[in-house]
Write a protein that holds these residues in place. Structure first.
Motif, mmCIF file in Angstrom:
data_model
loop_
_atom_site.group_PDB
_atom_site.id
_atom_site.type_symbol
_atom_site.label_atom_id
_atom_site.label_comp_id
_atom_site.label_asym_id
_atom_site.label_seq_id
_atom_site.Cartn_x
_atom_site.Cartn_y
_atom_site.Cartn_z
ATOM 1 N N ASP A 330 18.356 49.150 89.487
ATOM 2 C CA ASP A 330 17.827 50.314 88.772
ATOM 3 C C ASP A 330 17.850 51.549 89.659
ATOM 4 O O ASP A 330 18.170 52.658 89.192
ATOM 5 C CB ASP A 330 16.394 50.033 88.305
ATOM 6 C CG ASP A 330 15.833 51.176 87.487
ATOM 7 O OD1 ASP A 330 16.305 51.371 86.344
ATOM 8 O OD2 ASP A 330 14.936 51.891 87.988
ATOM 9 N N LEU A 361 18.760 45.734 81.595
ATOM 10 C CA LEU A 361 18.827 46.951 82.400
ATOM 11 C C LEU A 361 20.137 47.700 82.137
ATOM 12 O O LEU A 361 20.146 48.921 81.930
ATOM 13 C CB LEU A 361 18.711 46.576 83.880
ATOM 14 C CG LEU A 361 18.399 47.674 84.887
ATOM 15 C CD1 LEU A 361 17.029 48.272 84.607
ATOM 16 C CD2 LEU A 361 18.433 47.102 86.305
ATOM 17 N N LYS A 363 22.002 47.583 79.511
ATOM 18 C CA LYS A 363 21.978 48.139 78.155
ATOM 19 C C LYS A 363 21.197 49.447 78.112
ATOM 20 O O LYS A 363 21.576 50.390 77.400
ATOM 21 C CB LYS A 363 21.366 47.126 77.197
ATOM 22 C CG LYS A 363 21.457 47.527 75.732
ATOM 23 C CD LYS A 363 20.935 46.424 74.832
ATOM 24 C CE LYS A 363 21.051 46.811 73.362
ATOM 25 N NZ LYS A 363 20.531 45.740 72.465
ATOM 26 N N SER A 364 20.125 49.530 78.892
ATOM 27 C CA SER A 364 19.306 50.746 78.889
ATOM 28 C C SER A 364 20.066 51.940 79.468
ATOM 29 O O SER A 364 19.755 53.087 79.172
ATOM 30 C CB SER A 364 18.009 50.523 79.668
ATOM 31 O OG SER A 364 18.242 50.451 81.066
ATOM 32 N N TYR A 365 21.049 51.669 80.325
ATOM 33 C CA TYR A 365 21.888 52.724 80.895
ATOM 34 C C TYR A 365 23.226 52.849 80.156
ATOM 35 O O TYR A 365 24.097 53.618 80.575
ATOM 36 C CB TYR A 365 22.154 52.460 82.379
ATOM 37 C CG TYR A 365 20.983 52.790 83.277
ATOM 38 C CD1 TYR A 365 20.790 54.087 83.754
ATOM 39 C CD2 TYR A 365 20.075 51.809 83.656
ATOM 40 C CE1 TYR A 365 19.721 54.390 84.592
ATOM 41 C CE2 TYR A 365 19.001 52.101 84.489
ATOM 42 C CZ TYR A 365 18.827 53.394 84.948
ATOM 43 O OH TYR A 365 17.764 53.693 85.778
ATOM 44 N N ASP A 366 23.373 52.054 79.103
ATOM 45 C CA ASP A 366 24.582 52.085 78.277
ATOM 46 C C ASP A 366 25.829 51.780 79.105
ATOM 47 O O ASP A 366 26.841 52.494 79.043
ATOM 48 C CB ASP A 366 24.727 53.429 77.578
ATOM 49 C CG ASP A 366 25.750 53.371 76.443
ATOM 50 O OD1 ASP A 366 25.966 52.269 75.898
ATOM 51 O OD2 ASP A 366 26.345 54.425 76.129
ATOM 52 N N LYS A 443 8.654 48.696 80.951
ATOM 53 C CA LYS A 443 9.719 49.350 80.189
ATOM 54 C C LYS A 443 10.624 48.346 79.473
ATOM 55 O O LYS A 443 11.015 48.568 78.309
ATOM 56 C CB LYS A 443 10.555 50.219 81.140
ATOM 57 C CG LYS A 443 11.646 51.019 80.446
ATOM 58 C CD LYS A 443 12.358 51.923 81.445
ATOM 59 C CE LYS A 443 13.436 52.761 80.751
ATOM 60 N NZ LYS A 443 14.150 53.643 81.730
ATOM 61 N N HIS A 444 10.951 47.242 80.146
ATOM 62 C CA HIS A 444 11.978 46.338 79.616
ATOM 63 C C HIS A 444 11.460 44.953 79.238
ATOM 64 O O HIS A 444 12.213 44.147 78.682
ATOM 65 C CB HIS A 444 13.102 46.163 80.642
ATOM 66 C CG HIS A 444 13.777 47.435 81.035
ATOM 67 N ND1 HIS A 444 14.489 48.197 80.139
ATOM 68 C CD2 HIS A 444 13.837 48.096 82.233
ATOM 69 C CE1 HIS A 444 14.983 49.274 80.758
ATOM 70 N NE2 HIS A 444 14.599 49.231 82.021
#
Length: 572
Positions: A330, A361, A363-366, A443-444
């Motif tokens: 991250d 993780l 996926k959250s940053y695409d 968050k995740h």
């Protein structure tokens, strides 16, 4: 005595072998048939981390003849694969007993085959060997190490041109060449003119690359505020990590003096394995004395690290490999996307038995999280196979991490620096490494993992492990801890089975003896025999959402209870 084993042992009484070897074989024949069986019942095989085994006489042992045969076969393969080229190899070795002598044997065999050898003049970390292969434009590299195995072990890891370990198809092709050789085919007659000793120049190039990838200039004014407790656990990292930290600007680095000196007997620990809390006890004690912000311990060949950081109450807590990996990834991703316009080709890497939180993780940053089998050779292969994509970082649950792609193996040198940089940034902001992990859980979702290993030694142990995997396949579990099994991924058959429909879909990952159960509540249980130790490993992953920081202790308790229930059902 088994006739086949006796025949294999008697072959070692021929003039091909030295007198000491022949006497050792005769002694086993006359006095210790059980040891003779263990030493000759099979040939040492390449596993997830190369070839590892107990040192001694025999085909199932690490010795000058088994390593000589490997090296002769590899020499033959290199000369055929790169006909007409001046072939170059780099060789490193760690702190283990006999590593230096065995490395010289390997260098001698390569040189006898007219291959140019770059041999480190003294012990060096495994990631530096990976770096040196590319830095010196070598065709392959060898490191003599058995990682964190007990003192009686040693090993032989092979790297290819890209700096990554052997993967298909080279691995099976080379093994085939090796197995076709007789021991009398090994050329031990060194040509010293082909051997060049390397040290400081490569060290500094590696240090500069590590600093370029793992340190960040905006933190220059804050490193004086951070105190580090470090232990090399009697291993190779002492040759490089203190210099890396010093050149990065860290002045408050305290080394566990009792564990500073390289020693293959590892006298102060039961196991030099940073996964085991006991291994870091002396470093934790030093950290309390010095009021350190972070504790770092590395394994003997310096490719894996364990860390401890201070929690919200100031208590030092050990983190596992999954937790460290998530925070490091991250951190790298947030920095990358703050400073760059994404091109859509970025990716991170992990393994099928590591925390699923890496995929969340990503996926959250695409961006993509590529998954491979256990072992960093598969992450290195991802980079090699996708040259137009940009690799940011990646890791696996067994305390390994890789920052960027200048090293193509897990790298405790740069990962140590990165961990210290994360602590430095967090402290400058009134936060902490631990708080960053907690924030990610909120968050995740809170992901919690557990690894249980069953040790099964020797011939009978190998059979037990084989039978456990057969039973898990032929008599699959329907429920685990009250959770319904909904999917079974069998990497040996490359098929993923949906239980409700009976539908089977292919798995696009190389075959391996791994079985993963998925439940209707998102739990995951993986079973695999170790590729480097006489163990079968069970990896459990569970998760729950966490609404805020205050709820984390209750969620953790719930997850611990769930893991205990799964372990009970599995009989672990």
């Amino acid at each position: 005595m088994n006739a086949e084993i006796r025949e294999k042992a008697e072959a070692w009484l021929s003039p091909t072998f030295d007198n000491a070897t022949k006497e050792a074989v005769k002694k086993m024949m006359n006095e210790n048939p059980e040891e003779l069986n263990e030493s000759f019942y099979k040939n040492l095989e390449f596993g997830t981390g190369g070839m590892r085994g107990i040192m001694g006489v025999g085909t199932n042992r690490i010795n000058k003849y088994t390593l000589g045969k490997n090296t002769q076969g590899l020499s033959d393969y290199l000369k055929k694969s790169f006909a007409g080229e001046t072939i170059k190899v780099a060789i490193a070795y760690d702190c283990r007993n006999n590593s230096k002598e065995l490395a010289q044997v390997v260098a001698d065999v390569f040189s006898a085959n007219d291959i140019k050898v770059f041999l480190f003049s003294d012990l060096r970390p495994t990631p530096e060997l990976s770096f040196a292969v590319k830095h010196l434009d070598c065709h392959c590299g060898i490191v003599l190490t058995a990682s964190h195995n007990p003192p009686e072990y040693n090993g032989y890891k092979v790297y290819w041109q890209d700096g990554g370990q052997l993967v298909p198809p080279q691995d099976s092709e080379i093994v085939s060449v090796i197995e076709s050789l007789d021991y009398d085919a090994v050329n031990f007659s060194a040509k010293k003119e082909h051997i060049t000793y390397i040290d400081k120049d490569v060290d500094q190039a590696f240090i500069e690359a590590s600093l370029a990838n793992g340190s960040f200039s905006e933190l220059d004014s804050h490193r004086d505020d951070v105190t580090i407790a470090f232990t090399p656990l009697h291993g190779t990292s002492v040759t490089i990590i203190p210099d890396v930290l010093k050149q990065a600007g860290y002045k408050n680095v305290h080394v566990v003096e009792e564990q500073r000196k390289p020693d293959g007997n590892f006298p102060t620990v039961k196991s030099p394995n940073p996964e085991e809390p006991e291994a870091l006890k002396m470093a934790l004690d030093l950290a309390e004395e010095k009021n350190a912000d972070i504790v770092i311990g590395t394994d003997p060949d310096c490719d894996r690290l364990g860390i401890a950081v201070r929690d919200d109450s100031g208590k030092l807590v050990l983190l596992n490999g999954n937790q460290t990996m998530v925070v490091m990834t991250d951190f790298l991703l947030s920095r990358y996307f703050d400073q760059n316009t994404p091109k859509g080709n970025e990716f991170i890497g992990s393994t099928i038995v590591s925390t699923p939180m890496m995929e969340v993780l990503a996926k959250s940053y695409d961006l993509e999280c590529k998954l491979g089998l256990t072992g960093f050779k598969w992450i290195a292969k991802m980079i090699k196979d996708h040259p137009k994509q940009h690799f940011i970082g990646g890791g696996e649950e067994s305390f390994g991490y890789m920052v960027g792609d200048f090293v193509r193996d897990k790298d405790a040198v740069t990962a140590t620096l990165l961990a210290c940089e994360i602590v430095t940034q967090a402290k400058s902001e009134g936060s902490s490494f631990y708080k960053k992990l907690q924030d990610l859980y909120v968050k995740h979702g809170y992901y919690k993992e557990d690894l249980t290993s069953l040790v099964k030694k020797g011939i009978s142990g190998a059979e037990e492990i084989k039978q456990i995997m057969i039973d898990l396949r032929e008599n699959p579990l329907n429920t685990v801890n009250g959770e319904r099994v909904v999917q079974i991924d069998d990497y040996a058959s490359s098929k993923s089975l949906k239980i409700s429909t009976g539908e089977s879909t292919p798995i696009d990952i190389p075959k391996s003896n791994v079985l993963i159960y998925h439940t209707d509540q998102g739990s995951r249980i993986a079973a695999r025999p170790s590729g480097t130790e006489p163990k079968i490993k069970f990896y459990i992953s569970v998760h729950e959402p966490a609404k805020d920081l205050e709820s984390l202790p209750q969620v953790a308790q719930k997850l611990d209870k769930k893991i205990a229930g799964i372990q009970k059902d599995l009989g672990l």
